[in-house]
Design an enzyme around this catalytic site. Structure first.
Site, PDB file in Angstrom:
ATOM      1  N   ALA A  47       2.833  -3.070  -5.788  1.00 38.35           N
ATOM      2  CA  ALA A  47       2.512  -4.289  -5.037  1.00 38.35           C
ATOM      3  C   ALA A  47       2.769  -4.081  -3.553  1.00 38.35           C
ATOM      4  CB  ALA A  47       3.323  -5.464  -5.552  1.00 38.35           C
ATOM      5  N   ASP A  48       1.806  -4.433  -2.751  1.00 37.92           N
ATOM      6  CA  ASP A  48       2.006  -4.477  -1.308  1.00 37.92           C
ATOM      7  C   ASP A  48       2.974  -5.624  -0.986  1.00 37.92           C
ATOM      8  OD1 ASP A  48       1.366  -4.081   1.544  1.00 37.92           O
ATOM      9  OD2 ASP A  48       0.344  -6.003   1.344  1.00 37.92           O
TER      10      ASP A  48
END
Length: 968
Positions: free
Chosen positions: A369-370
């Site tokens: 996940a960014d």
């Protein structure tokens, strides 16, 4: 820098150019650089022409003429990223490819050769239906995304034709254009700041740019004349003219997007279906070929010659068996199941661009996940204030800090820090409190003094005071100097404590702002420290719960951020992520060097570090791409979420690319799934729905393999032993009726797994073979009992075998739909009704002689009841096999060299980890013993269990190392 070992990543030369060339060297622009470090680091050397500097020496007051613009458009192209789209025809034809599709198409051709037009029509219709379903569903998703994209128009203001400031489409901007960049604008192309305003005056004040969509860094970046501003970055403060240096594919975005074209791997779903298809094709061709040869040899022995018509007749016989055996409905059933699932996901604000992503999400076991905009809100917010050494300051002190922080902000300012302080502080103060103060003058932020100053009049007393806000070191020094002059030792001590707080904030990646004010009741010229406010891009409200839920359902989450490692660690701590956070240097340098007495190679240790890491900080697009690639090569099904241009390559590379709410066009284009709701909470719902869909698909795949094996094995043996063949039209009826009915599995009440789903093909094949053998035994029992015990006619024998072969494998689907006992998870009413209805139809065909000679009602009902009993027996066999199955069983069934090597490697790592834990426990005991001896030497005669527990908890050496920190 190239990696120390080779992996399936973009070429080292390409990535080295993308990541290491400094922006200030772009195109030879003759403007003095400020000397500031440029972010993002990207390849900026001109690719259109070695003499690009000639084209960007434009007079800022005049701009380009229309003729020059047209000439440069022809030379450099439009300022847009070329979106490669497949032809709709090619997309449609792609659904006719694959092992099972090829076998069905061959059967279709053979049907035409033998002039079996009924089978030809049935097969052709099923092929087309499967292709149409997949094509239409993906076309709907693409149309929805195109409509969303078209609502976002992009324009920019440029100086042209002798100084006119005109509004043009961003796609028509060319190198050398003079573009106006002001607060709120999105940079239309890569440009270099000129340091002047729109009317030619020298630009004053700070110019800040939000590059989070490119780098993932949440804090704005300050820019000065000569610095580069990159396409798609957002202007947060200031106004300047800039000269366009790069457009289209030559911009930083274009270079990052070039990584997307590298990802052409076949999806996990396609690989699985291909392996199932290859198995079914191999066994079908072998058995059908043997039956064909036996039939030809029998003709030769009986007649002495084989004519062309004999060959066609034999070919027609085996063709019917092939059609009946091939799971013709498998592609259609899987497509319908995924299409229904995609529709269900759309109700939950999840748009599925590729149907296969539905199955992939069910198998996902790692989610990368960014951080910025995905796990966090992508907006600065006031965090923990510092009001003094007390760990629990009073509400009055907090309200005072909020009040003076609010008054220190310039009215109407849109500078990110001011907006954050204004928004947060306003929640802690009332309008009645503010009404007692009037701002009479305001000095905006000055880069030299590094602070703002507001002069305020207190309405109730008429007194005047000043409030300053700025860099903490500047504010603290100013307060300390005043306290020293006035001999205020308490304030000097307070400043020292605040200085330590600033250091503590810095170690956690928080940005501190100092607030001080004068006190008109004492010395109006002396500033007194009010406190410190810290700023952070806060986690979304649902992020922590989403991460915890991911952990519950067997998905490991890794944070990938362009922010510094310390910022990533702070956010990870608040979200409940693990403590292992690595910097970009780990990826660039290939991890640590080999340790002494360690049999792991550098590459193996590097890969293990990537697998065990909870996050990576300071990464660029190629790094995210590399992390995803490494995890995929280790056998993980990887999901990647993101919203920015910097996430697009990794989104495309991942098994499931998930573009989050308010993402850029680049991210949306690269993703397989698009979320329309903020945050990641919808992913959990999507995973749950996908796992239900996967369960349906695996159920149908198991049923199809069982049916195919049963058909082929029984008819092969009965042909060889008894020279018996069921009439062709009866086989076709079984095939069409049962396959059409089982498509309703797409709406069945599916069993949702608590962990990521796996196909486990070895398990699937062993289970299918075991149940198929049971069915073959039942078929032989029906044949010989009907023929030799009951003495039925040949026509009645055909009817009995038709009803048995129609019902017995078909009822197996009640068992194959769940991994437990068939009664533990109820099927849906529609599913049950359709399955039962098909066998009632088969019963009516049998007792009323619609297809063959009639049999009594009692005999038909008994055959159906026996089929149900056989299903129960098969269910017990299924549960026994699944309960005794291990991963090693799967490796032994599919004993490839890669699988065996992976298993041995896993065993070695587990053994090594166990040795580390045992040795650590020994060290712990030695340390405790040492501490105990020291206490005894000081006069303690006896140590109780509580004493040892206290030693264990207070020992400073042990406090540094906990058993959960021990890693390979």
């Amino acid at each position: 820098m190239p990696l120390p070992f080779k992996r399936n990543t973009p070429s080292d030369i390409e990535t080295h150019q993308l990541l290491s060339t400094h922006a200030d060297d772009a195109g030879g622009i003759n403007i003095v650089s400020s000397g500031h470090e440029e972010r993002p680091t990207g390849h900026q050397a001109g690719t259109e022409s070695p003499d690009i500097s000639v084209y960007i020496k434009t007079n800022p007051r005049e701009g380009l003429t229309d003729a020059e613009v047209q000439a440069r458009l022809r030379q450099f192209g439009r300022n847009e990223l070329a979106e490669v789209k497949k032809s709709s025809l090619f997309k449609f034809l792609a659904y006719f490819t694959g092992p099972i599709a090829y076998l069905i198409e061959i059967a279709c051709i053979l049907s035409a050769i033998t002039r079996d037009w009924v089978n030809f029509g049935i097969i052709l219709v099923l092929l087309i239906v499967n292709a149409v379903i997949g094509f239409v569903e993906e076309h709907k998703a693409e149309a929805a995304l195109d409509a969303l994209k078209n609502t976002l128009s992009s324009h920019a203001r440029v100086v042209r034709n002798g100084g006119q400031l005109v509004d043009v489409s961003s796609a028509e901007i060319v190198p050398g254009d003079i573009v106006l960049l002001r607060i709120g604008d999105i940079a239309p192309a890569d440009a270099q700041l000129l340091g002047i305003g729109s009317t030619g005056e020298t630009a004053e004040g700070e110019f800040q740019v939000d590059e989070s969509a490119l780098t993932g860094e949440s804090l704005p970046v300050s820019k000065q004349a000569g610095d580069s501003v990159y396409s798609s970055s957002i202007i947060k403060q200031g106004q300047q003219l800039g000269v366009v240096t790069k457009t289209g594919a030559s911009t930083f975005i274009g270079r990052a997007a070039s990584l997307i074209s590298i990802t052409v791997d076949q999806g996990h779903f396609q690989k699985t279906v291909s392996r199932i298809g290859h198995f079914l094709i191999a066994i079908t061709i072998i058995i059908v070929a043997i039956i064909f040869v036996i039939d030809i040899v029998d003709i030769k022995l009986s007649t002495g010659t084989v004519t062309g018509q004999d060959v066609l007749d034999s070919l027609e016989k085996v063709l019917v068996l092939t059609i009946a055996a091939i799971p013709i409905g498998l592609p259609t059933a899987l497509s319908v199941t995924m299409a229904v699932g995609a529709k269900q996901l759309s109700y939950k604000q999840v748009i599925v661009k590729k149907l296969t992503a539905v199955e992939q999400m069910a198998s996902m076991n790692i989610l990368c996940a960014d951080k910025t905009g995905t796990l966090t809100k992508n907006e600065l917010t006031m965090d923990e204030p510092w009001l003094g050494p007390s760990s629990s300051p009073s509400n009055t002190a907090k309200n005072d800090l909020a009040l003076w922080a609010y008054l220190s902000v310039e009215p109407g300012s849109r500078e990110p820090i001011d907006v954050a302080i204004h928004k947060s502080a306003s929640q802690d103060i009332t309008s009645s409190e503010l009404s007692n103060f009037t701002i009479t003058s305001f000095l905006p932020f000055n880069p030299t003094t590094k602070m703002t100053q507001a002069t305020i009049t207190v309405k109730s007393t008429g007194q005047t005071l000043r409030v300053v806000k700025g860099a903490p070191q500047v504010i603290l020094q100013m307060v300390r100097d005043g306290a020293t002059r006035n001999g205020d030792r308490d304030m000097e001590t307070r400043c020292d404590e605040a200085q330590q707080a600033v250091l503590d904030y810095a170690q956690r990646g928080l940005r501190a702002i100092g607030i001080a004010r004068t006190d008109p009741n004492h010395n109006p010229s002396q500033f007194r420290l009010v406190g410190l406010v810290s700023l952070l891009d806060p986690p979304r409200d649902d992020s922590a719960a989403t991460i915890a839920k991911c952990r519950e359902i067997g998905i490991s989450l890794k944070m990938l951020t362009g922010d510094q490692v310390i910022i990533g660690k702070e956010v990870a701590k608040r979200l409940g992520l693990g403590r292992v956070f690595l910097g970009r240097d780990y990826l660039v340098n290939g991890g640590p060097s080999n340790h002494a007495n360690d049999s792991l190679s550098n590459e193996e240790r590097f890969v293990q570090g990537v697998i065990k890491a909870d996050g990576f900080g300071g990464v660029v697009p190629e790094d995210k791409f590399q992390v995803v690639d490494i995890l995929q090569q280790e056998g993980y099904i990887v999901g990647m979420t993101g919203d920015g241009v910097n996430d697009a390559p990794a989104l495309k590379k991942a098994n499931i690319g998930i573009a989050v709410h308010n993402c850029t066009d680049a991210a949306r284009s690269a993703a397989d799934i698009v979320l329309l709701h903020p945050g990641l909470s919808t992913i959990i719902e999507g995973v749950s729905t996908s796992r239900a869909i996967f369960s349906r698909m695996r159920s149908y795949a198991l049923y199809s393999i069982i049916s195919t094996l049963h058909f082929l094995i029984f008819f092969f043996l009965i042909t060889v032993i008894e020279d018996y063949q069921l009439p062709a039209f009866l086989l076709v009826i079984i095939c069409v009726l049962n396959d059409a009915a089982t498509v309703v599995i797409s709406v069945d009440n599916a069993e949702v797994s608590a962990k990521p789903n796996k196909w486990r093909l070895g398990q699937l094949l062993i289970l299918s073979a075991a149940i198929a053998i049971i069915l073959v035994g039942a078929s032989f029992a029906h044949y010989y009992i009907a023929k030799d015990v009951l003495g039925v006619t040949r026509g009645q024998l055909d009817t009995i075998m038709y009803l048995h072969i129609s019902s017995c494998p078909h009822f197996i689907i009640f068992s194959s739909r769940t991994t437990g006992r068939f009664w533990q998870h109820r099927p849906s009413i529609l599913f049950t009704s359709v399955i039962i209805a098909t066998q009632i139809i088969a019963l009516l065909f049998s007792v009323y002689a619609f297809l063959s000679e009639a049999i009594p009602w009692s005999m038909g009902i008994i055959i159906l009841l026996i089929s149900l009993v056989i299903m129960v027996i098969a269910d017990f066999v299924k549960v026994a096999i699944l309960s005794s199955w291990t991963h090693m069983s799967n490796v032994q069934v599919l004993s490839t060299h890669k699988a065996r090597a992976a298993k041995l490697k896993k065993r070695f790592l587990l053994a090594q980890q166990e040795r580390v834990i045992v040795n650590w426990q020994k060290v712990r005991q030695v340390v405790l013993l040492r501490e105990g001896l020291e206490l005894l030497m000081r006069g303690t005669k006896q140590l109780s269990h509580d004493d040892l527990t206290q030693l264990d908890g207070e020992n400073p050496f042990l406090d540094q190392y906990h058993i959960e920190d021990v890693e390979l």
